[in-house]
Write an enzyme that holds these catalytic residues in place. Structure first.
Site, short mmCIF file in Angstrom:
data_model
loop_
_atom_site.label_atom_id
_atom_site.label_comp_id
_atom_site.label_asym_id
_atom_site.label_seq_id
_atom_site.Cartn_x
_atom_site.Cartn_y
_atom_site.Cartn_z
N ASP A 171 23.87 48.78 -31.43
CA ASP A 171 23.88 48.67 -29.98
C ASP A 171 22.47 48.37 -29.49
O ASP A 171 21.67 47.76 -30.21
CB ASP A 171 24.42 49.99 -29.39
CG ASP A 171 25.23 49.76 -28.13
OD1 ASP A 171 24.61 49.37 -27.11
OD2 ASP A 171 26.45 49.94 -28.16
N HIS A 208 22.90 51.46 -22.68
CA HIS A 208 24.24 51.26 -23.24
C HIS A 208 24.43 52.04 -24.54
O HIS A 208 25.39 52.79 -24.71
CB HIS A 208 24.46 49.76 -23.46
CG HIS A 208 25.85 49.40 -23.88
ND1 HIS A 208 26.24 49.34 -25.19
CD2 HIS A 208 26.95 49.07 -23.15
CE1 HIS A 208 27.51 48.98 -25.26
NE2 HIS A 208 27.96 48.82 -24.03
N ASN A 300 36.40 43.09 -22.60
CA ASN A 300 36.67 43.34 -21.18
C ASN A 300 37.21 42.09 -20.51
O ASN A 300 36.99 41.87 -19.33
CB ASN A 300 35.39 43.78 -20.47
CG ASN A 300 34.83 45.05 -21.07
OD1 ASN A 300 35.56 45.84 -21.66
ND2 ASN A 300 33.52 45.23 -20.95
N SER A 368 33.56 49.21 -24.30
CA SER A 368 32.40 49.82 -24.98
C SER A 368 32.47 51.33 -24.94
O SER A 368 31.99 52.01 -25.85
CB SER A 368 31.10 49.40 -24.28
OG SER A 368 30.64 48.18 -24.76
#
Ligand code: CA
Length: 608
Positions: A171, A208, A300, A368
Site C-alpha cells: 500500500d 491509505h 470501486n 480498499s
C-alpha cells in the site's frame, strides 16, 4: 476502461491511434492496445488506483514529450538471463529492474524499440509498467459485522488473535509510529528516474495504508480502534507513492520481497487497475503457488444497479481473493465492483480506522476498506492452525461466509465471518423444549394441565396433590414411573408428564355391638348396682368408645351416665339403691353412637 485515461484527463485522438497502427506491431491485439496506451499517455502509462473512493480526479500529469516509456518485458527462458539483458540493451532498452519471481525485465525504451523487441522469439510479451493506485473507509461496525455480532465478539479471540501470522500490507506504507499499530518490518519500492529503487522508508504519508493496516491488526490495547486480528504481524510494503499511485513493477517487487521471506502468509492489496498485466498476474500466481494468500479489493467501479463485470486487477486474477464492499445494512456499497470474480464481501462503507500521527478517521469508504477485513479473518484462521495451506484457509473463508441475500456477482460466497471461520459458534442459542402436563383425575398438578416452554437445561419441579378420597399414585414422565408426588426434571427434550391418582376404597364394614349387664339380677335394700357396658367390634374389644347408660326405675326419675371404654372395651357405672327405692323392675339401656346410628343393648334388675 483504462484508469489512466480517466486520471490524466488526456484525450486520445484518432490521429494518434493511426500513428500507432502505422508502427505495425506484430504481437497481436494486446500489444497494439498497450502501445496505443503509450501514445495516449505520454509519460507513465498505466495506473493502479488506491481503492479510496475520494481519490480520483486530482491526479494530473504533465504531457511532456518523452520518447521512452517503461515496459515489462516477459521472457520465455529466464535461465538465459545475461542474454536477455543483452537483448533488451541491444534494442535500446535501459534496464531498471529484474525479478526472480517472474521471468521479466523492466526497461525504459521507445514504443518503436518495444515493438521491434516484441518480435524476438525469446520475448513472450511486452506490456506497460502501469501505475497502480490505492483504492479506499473505526469501523468498528465492520469489525462487529465480520464477527457476526452487534457487540464485538471477543469469544472468537479465545481461539485465535492471529498471533505469529505475518500480513503484508502492499500500500502507501504504514505509519511506523502509530500508537495503535505495531509494524514489525517492511520495505519501500518505487520507481524514480530509470531505477526501481528500494529502501526502508515505508512510513505512510497518504493515510491509505495506515487505515488498511488498522482494520487488519489495530492493537487490542484499550485505545483507538481494534483490528480483526490484533496480534497478527504487520509488514508495511510501500509500493504506492504518497499520492496513492504506483507502478506494477514496484508492486511486483513488493510481492517478490514477501515471496522471498518465510514469515509472511498473507498479502493485502487494497489497490487496483482496470488494466490486465501478465507480469502482475504471474507474480500473484507464483506467490500463491508458494503458499501465500493474496487478498485484494474488487474495485470501486460498480454502478448503482450493480450490473456488468467491473472487477479490477489484481482482484480479477484467479490466484487472488476478490473482496467487494458492503454497507452497514448488509447491502452492496453502491460503488462496489460486480462480477463473477467477486469471492467475498466485507464492510467497506463509512469505516473507521487508524491514520498517520496516531490519529483515527471515520467515514472511509471503498473496497480498499473491505479487503483488510478478509485479510484479518484469514490471519485468525491461520492462527488456529499454522500448518494449513493457503487454499485451505481460502476454502474455509468461502465455506463459512454468510449469505446476505445479494446476487453472486455482488457478494460472491457472502460476508466474511471471522467467528465462524475459526470455529467459534458464538453464544449458544437457547433451545426451547415443551413440557406437556396431561389431564388428571382425582387430584391437581403444579404446573397445571397444559403445555409450557422451557429453555434447554431449565429445571422444573412437578408437584401432585390428591383430592379428598383420592391418593397420589405415580407420575409417568415420558413412560417412566416416578412414585414421589414431588419430583424435578431437567429440560433436555420435549417431555410429557401425567399424574395418576386413585380412589381410596371404603373401610371394610364394622358393626360394633354393645353388651350391658349388672352384677346381680335381684337387689334388696341399701346397696350398689354395678352396671358394666362392653363394646366389641363385635369380636374384639373397642377401647375409647363413648357409652351412654340410662337406668329407669319403676317410678321416679331416670338416671343417665356417660363414660368411655377402657382398653378391655369396658366401662363400669355404679347405681345407688336406697331402702326407700321403689320396688319393682329397673330397665337399663346402654348405647353407643356409630356413624350416625345408635346401637343399643338392654338389661334389667329387680328390687324386692
Ligand atoms: Ca486499539
Amino acid at each position: 476502461m483504462f484508469l489512466y485515461a480517466i486520471n490524466t484527463g488526456y484525450k486520445y485522438t484518432e490521429r494518434k491511434r493511426s500513428d500507432d497502427s502505422s508502427v505495425g506491431y506484430e504481437r497481436g491485439e494486446i500489444m497494439r492496445r498497450l502501445l496505443n496506451g503509450y501514445y495516449g499517455k505520454v509519460t507513465v502509462v498505466l495506473i493502479v488506483f488506491l481503492m479510496i473512493l475520494s481519490i480520483g480526479t486530482s491526479r494530473v500529469q504533465s504531457a511532456e514529450p518523452v520518447d521512452k516509456v517503461e515496459v515489462l518485458v516477459g521472457f520465455n527462458d529466464m535461465s538465459a538471463r545475461e542474454q536477455n539483458r543483452g537483448l533488451v540493451r541491444a534494442f535500446g532498452g535501459e534496464i531498471y529492474a529484474e525479478f526472480g519471481i517472474v521471468d521479466v525485465i523492466a526497461a525504459r525504451m521507445t514504443p518503436q524499440q518495444a515493438s521491434a523487441l516484441a518480435r524476438n522469439p525469446r520475448v513472450s510479451y511486452i506490456e506497460p509498467d502501469s501505475e497502480v493506485h490505492a483504492l479506499a473507509q473505526d469501523v468498528p461496525w465492520g469489525i462487529d459485522r465480520v464477527f457476526g455480532a452487534e457487540d464485538y465478539s471477543f469469544g472468537t479471540w479465545d481461539s485465535s488473535r492471529g498471533a505469529g501470522i505475518g500480513v503484508a500490507v502492499l500500500d502507501t506504507g504504514v505509519d511506523m509510529d502509530h500508537e495503535d499499530l505495531e509494524v514489525v518490518g517492511g520495505r519501500r519500492f518505487y520507481l524514480r528516474g530509470l531505477t526501481l529503487r528500494s529502501d526502508d522508508q515505508y512510513n505512510d504519508v497518504n493515510g491509505h495504508g495506515t487505515h488498511v493496516a488498522g482494520t487488519i491488526a489495530a492493537l487490542d490495547n484499550g485505545i483507538g480502534v481494534v483490528g480483526v486480528a490484533p496480534e497478527a504481524k504487520l509488514y508495511a510494503v510501500k509500493v504506492l507513492g504518497d499520492n496513492g499511485s504506483g507502478s506494477v513493477s514496484a508492486i511486483v517487487a513488493g510481492i517478490e520481497w514477501v515471496y522471498n521471506r518465510s514469515d509472511i502468509s498473507i498479502i493485502n492489496m487494497s489497490l487496483g487497475s482496470s488494466t490486465y498485466s501478465a507480469t502482475f498476474e504471474n507474480a500473484c500466481n507464483r506467490a500463491y503457488s508458494e503458499g501465500i494468500l493474496i487478498v485484494s479489493s474488487a474495485g470501486n467501479s460498480g454502478n448503482t444497479e450493480g450490473t456488468g463485470d467491473t472487477v479490477g486487477y489484481p482482484a480479477k486474477y484467479a490466484s487472488v481473493v476478490a473482496v467487494a464492499a458492503s454497507d452497514i445494512n448488509d447491502g452492496r456499497a453502491y460503488f462496489s465492483s460486480t462480477g463473477l470474480d467477486v469471492e467475498l464481501i466485507a464492510p467497506g462503507m463509512n469505516i473507521k480506522s487508524t491514520v498517520p500521527d496516531s490519529k483515527y478517521e471515520d467515514g472511509w469508504s471503498g473496497t480498499s476498506m473491505a479487503s483488510p477485513h478478509v485479510a484479518g479473518a484469514a490471519a485468525l484462521v491461520w492462527g488456529t492452525d499454522p500448518t494449513m495451506t493457503n487454499e485451505e484457509v481460502r476454502g474455509i473463508l468461502a465455506d463459512t461466509a454468510g449469505d446476505l441475500g445479494l446476487p453472486t456477482e455482488h457478494q460472491g460466497n457472502g460476508l466474511v465471518r471471522a467467528d465462524l471461520a475459526v470455529g467459534d459458534d458464538g453464544p449458544v442459542t437457547p433451545v426451547t423444549y415443551t413440557l406437556t402436563i396431561g389431564p388428571s383425575v382425582g387430584g391437581t398438578t403444579d404446573p397445571l394441565e397444559g403445555e409450557y416452554d422451557y429453555e434447554s437445561g431449565d429445571e422444573v419441579t412437578l408437584t401432585a396433590t390428591a383430592n379428598p378420597d383420592y391418593k397420589f399414585d405415580r407420575w409417568v414422565i415420558d413412560g417412566n414411573a416416578v412414585y414421589d408426588s414431588e419430583t424435578s426434571i431437567t429440560m433436555s427434550k420435549d417431555i410429557r408428564a401425567d399424574a395418576y391418582f386413585s380412589l381410596i376404597p371404603d373401610e371394610p364394614g364394622i358393626e360394633p355391638i354393645i353388651e350391658v349387664s349388672t352384677d346381680k339380677v335381684d337387689y334388696s335394700g341399701n346397696t350398689w348396682v354395678y352396671i358394666t357396658a362392653k363394646v366389641l367390634d363385635p369380636t374384639n374389644p373397642m377401647p375409647g368408645e363413648t357409652v351412654n347408660v340410662v337406668v329407669a326405675p319403676p317410678s321416679g326419675s331416670i338416671t343417665s351416665y356417660t363414660g368411655m371404654t377402657d382398653p378391655s372395651g369396658q366401662v363400669v357405672f355404679k347405681y345407688r339403691l336406697l331402702k326407700t327405692s321403689p320396688k319393682g323392675t329397673y330397665n337399663v339401656d346402654a348405647s353407643i353412637n356409630w356413624e350416625g346410628t345408635t346401637i343399643v343393648d338392654q338389661t334389667f334388675f329387680t328390687v324386692k
